[in-house]
Design an enzyme around this catalytic site. Structure first.
Site, short mmCIF file in Angstrom:
data_model
loop_
_atom_site.label_atom_id
_atom_site.label_comp_id
_atom_site.label_asym_id
_atom_site.label_seq_id
_atom_site.Cartn_x
_atom_site.Cartn_y
_atom_site.Cartn_z
N CYS A 192 0.84 -1.19 0.00
CA CYS A 192 0.00 0.00 0.00
C CYS A 192 0.89 1.25 0.00
O CYS A 192 1.78 1.38 0.85
CB CYS A 192 -0.90 -0.03 1.24
SG CYS A 192 -1.95 1.42 1.38
N CYS A 211 0.18 3.22 3.58
CA CYS A 211 0.61 2.71 4.90
C CYS A 211 1.71 1.67 4.81
O CYS A 211 2.30 1.32 5.84
CB CYS A 211 -0.58 2.15 5.66
SG CYS A 211 -1.20 0.61 4.98
N CYS A 220 -7.83 -0.60 1.60
CA CYS A 220 -6.84 -1.16 2.51
C CYS A 220 -7.45 -1.20 3.91
O CYS A 220 -7.95 -0.19 4.40
CB CYS A 220 -5.60 -0.28 2.49
SG CYS A 220 -4.38 -0.71 3.73
N CYS A 242 -5.30 1.27 6.46
CA CYS A 242 -5.35 2.74 6.42
C CYS A 242 -6.63 3.27 5.77
O CYS A 242 -6.83 4.48 5.70
CB CYS A 242 -4.13 3.29 5.68
SG CYS A 242 -4.16 2.98 3.90
N CYS A 279 -8.57 -5.14 -9.70
CA CYS A 279 -8.15 -4.14 -10.66
C CYS A 279 -7.65 -2.95 -9.84
O CYS A 279 -8.44 -2.21 -9.26
CB CYS A 279 -9.36 -3.78 -11.51
SG CYS A 279 -9.00 -2.67 -12.85
ZN LIG Z 1 -2.93 1.09 3.44
#
Ligand SMILES: [Zn+2]
Length: 123
Positions: free
Chosen positions: A40, A43, A88, A91, A111
């Site tokens: 990510c 984060c 996510c 975060c 995607c």
């Molecule tokens: Zn994240």
């Protein structure tokens, strides 16, 4: 409460936190074929392994499976039909949408906006 990484670009912020979408074909990660992991951009947690990445032809980095328990999903109706959007879990940053046209073994296509991912090559 969403914690925003101060190093993000305005484009990254608009996708992660305002649910925008990058232009298809705009991400360098479309052509990333090395072994490694995808994290990510906000984060830093690991989201995908390169083994689950495949060429979907959509213009966005595509994966048939995420790591377990890293995303939460919600349904959006923005385009007049239902899509499953994923965030996510750590975060709450928006990453992309899940479609049911992926390859075996899952039949899923994650995607993902490329700018929301950071690739870390193995070794
Ligand atoms: Zn994240």
């Amino acid at each position: 409460m969403i914690k925003k990484n101060p190093d993000l670009s305005s484009k990254q912020k608009s996708i992660l936190f305002d649910e925008e979408t990058e232009s298809p074909g705009s991400s360098d990660l479309n052509n990333e074929k090395r072994e490694g992991s995808y994290h990510c951009a906000n984060c830093g947690i690991k989201l995908f392994d390169s083994k689950t990445k495949y060429e979907s032809g959509s213009g966005w980095p595509s994966f048939y499976q995420s790591l377990p328990d890293v995303f939460e999903t919600k349904t959006d109706y923005l385009l007049g039909y239902t899509r499953t959007e994923y965030h996510c879990k750590h975060c709450k940053g928006h990453h992309g949408h899940i479609f049911d046209d992926g390859p075996e073994p899952t039949g899923k296509r994650f995607c993902n906006n490329g700018v929301c991912l950071v690739f870390k090559p193995k070794n």
